[in-house]
Scaffold this motif. Sequence first.
Motif, short mmCIF file in Angstrom:
data_model
loop_
_atom_site.label_atom_id
_atom_site.label_comp_id
_atom_site.label_asym_id
_atom_site.label_seq_id
_atom_site.Cartn_x
_atom_site.Cartn_y
_atom_site.Cartn_z
N ARG A 231 0.83 -1.21 0.00
CA ARG A 231 0.00 0.00 0.00
C ARG A 231 0.86 1.26 0.00
O ARG A 231 0.51 2.27 -0.61
CB ARG A 231 -0.94 0.00 1.20
CG ARG A 231 -1.98 -1.11 1.15
CD ARG A 231 -2.86 -1.15 2.39
NE ARG A 231 -3.69 -2.34 2.41
CZ ARG A 231 -4.86 -2.46 1.80
NH1 ARG A 231 -5.35 -1.44 1.11
NH2 ARG A 231 -5.54 -3.58 1.86
N SER A 232 2.01 1.20 0.69
CA SER A 232 2.91 2.35 0.71
C SER A 232 3.48 2.63 -0.67
O SER A 232 3.53 3.77 -1.11
CB SER A 232 4.04 2.10 1.71
OG SER A 232 3.54 1.92 3.01
N HIS A 233 3.88 1.58 -1.35
CA HIS A 233 4.45 1.74 -2.68
C HIS A 233 3.40 2.11 -3.72
O HIS A 233 3.73 2.64 -4.78
CB HIS A 233 5.15 0.44 -3.11
CG HIS A 233 6.51 0.28 -2.49
ND1 HIS A 233 7.67 0.66 -3.13
CD2 HIS A 233 6.88 -0.23 -1.28
CE1 HIS A 233 8.70 0.39 -2.35
NE2 HIS A 233 8.26 -0.14 -1.21
N ARG A 234 2.15 1.82 -3.44
CA ARG A 234 1.08 2.12 -4.40
C ARG A 234 0.29 3.38 -4.02
O ARG A 234 -0.68 3.72 -4.66
CB ARG A 234 0.09 0.95 -4.49
CG ARG A 234 0.72 -0.36 -5.00
CD ARG A 234 1.17 -0.20 -6.44
NE ARG A 234 1.73 -1.44 -6.96
CZ ARG A 234 3.02 -1.70 -7.03
NH1 ARG A 234 3.91 -0.79 -6.59
NH2 ARG A 234 3.44 -2.84 -7.54
N ALA A 235 0.74 4.07 -2.98
CA ALA A 235 -0.02 5.23 -2.50
C ALA A 235 -0.15 6.33 -3.55
O ALA A 235 -1.16 7.03 -3.61
CB ALA A 235 0.63 5.79 -1.23
N ALA A 236 0.87 6.47 -4.39
CA ALA A 236 0.85 7.55 -5.38
C ALA A 236 0.21 7.14 -6.69
O ALA A 236 0.05 7.96 -7.59
CB ALA A 236 2.29 8.03 -5.65
N TRP A 237 -0.22 5.88 -6.79
CA TRP A 237 -0.82 5.42 -8.05
C TRP A 237 -2.25 5.95 -8.18
O TRP A 237 -2.93 6.19 -7.18
CB TRP A 237 -0.84 3.89 -8.10
CG TRP A 237 0.50 3.31 -8.39
CD1 TRP A 237 1.72 3.86 -8.13
CD2 TRP A 237 0.77 2.03 -8.98
NE1 TRP A 237 2.73 3.02 -8.52
CE2 TRP A 237 2.18 1.89 -9.05
CE3 TRP A 237 -0.02 1.01 -9.46
CZ2 TRP A 237 2.78 0.75 -9.58
CZ3 TRP A 237 0.58 -0.13 -9.99
CH2 TRP A 237 1.97 -0.24 -10.06
N SER A 238 -2.68 6.11 -9.41
CA SER A 238 -4.04 6.59 -9.66
C SER A 238 -5.04 5.50 -9.30
O SER A 238 -4.71 4.32 -9.28
CB SER A 238 -4.18 6.96 -11.14
OG SER A 238 -3.92 5.85 -11.97
N THR A 287 3.16 6.28 5.39
CA THR A 287 4.39 7.03 5.20
C THR A 287 5.51 6.46 6.06
O THR A 287 6.66 6.30 5.61
CB THR A 287 4.18 8.51 5.54
OG1 THR A 287 3.15 9.04 4.71
CG2 THR A 287 5.45 9.31 5.33
N ALA A 288 5.17 6.12 7.30
CA ALA A 288 6.17 5.53 8.19
C ALA A 288 6.65 4.19 7.65
O ALA A 288 7.84 3.88 7.69
CB ALA A 288 5.57 5.35 9.59
#
Length: 301
Positions: A231-238, A287-288
Amino acid sequence: MSRDTREWAWEYSASRGNARLVLLSIADRIPDEQCVAWASLTSLMKRTNASRNAVRGALVALADSGELEVLDDLDGPQHSTVYRLPRAAAWLAKVAAARKDDPETYVEPLAESDPVPELDIERLRKHGIWPKAGPESDPHGQNLTGSDPDPSRQNPTPPRVRSRPLPGADSDPQNRSEPKVNRRYSSRGAANLTSAADWEIDEESRSWAQQQGHLTRLGEQGLQAADTKWRSHRAAWSPRTAAAWAADWRTWIAREHNPTPGRPNLYALPGGTPAARAGMTRAEAHTAALLAALDEPTGTE
């Protein structure tokens, strides 16, 4: 090859209702990675159990969305219409290139910049698809009432898709005929977009993790940590469909390493405590987790 194309249609197509049924019917005819197939209007009506106007409207909707292309310069058997799924072709080409050296490598979802491979007309000939020899006939003069003696090969000439745009394909009562296979991610579900943070692990994905042995391999805490890292790595995905997130999540979990004592807890901040601070929002926790993942030893220091 039709299996790979159908998988793309199920997992990544944004089509709905009759449009989705028509897309899957055409995808089922795809013979190779060029994603080109021919089909008559009558055969599509029989396969989808939809009316003539509903199929026409579905074809128009698919063409407008860019998921279907009508190859007007080519003819199928009995002068049937030739279609191409350009996004499916681009996806298959991207997967083939990425997994040329490593069959298990993760492939990023298709982007707008990913090119659609050029057609090899000569390869289409063996599938009964040929360049047109003369000018197109008037689509209004074509026979629309003839039956298909053999729906798989003998097709009457269909009308051109763009000749009579008819809206309202999704509301047609024939939508009741949508297959039950993967119903959760078809029709209405495909139109509902969500972010990675809001996507919830469905029962099918959890069962998959258990059946494939990933739950035993990672453990419940390891699976949760891998989920948070994803989820952290995909947070910026549309935003994407639930089906797209589920497929991406499964690929991530399959490649996740087993937790080891030498790696810090995923929730830990660099130099901080091993557990997430109480009262942290979901965004703060993600983020953490991302900062902790970036701070993990890689073995190359």
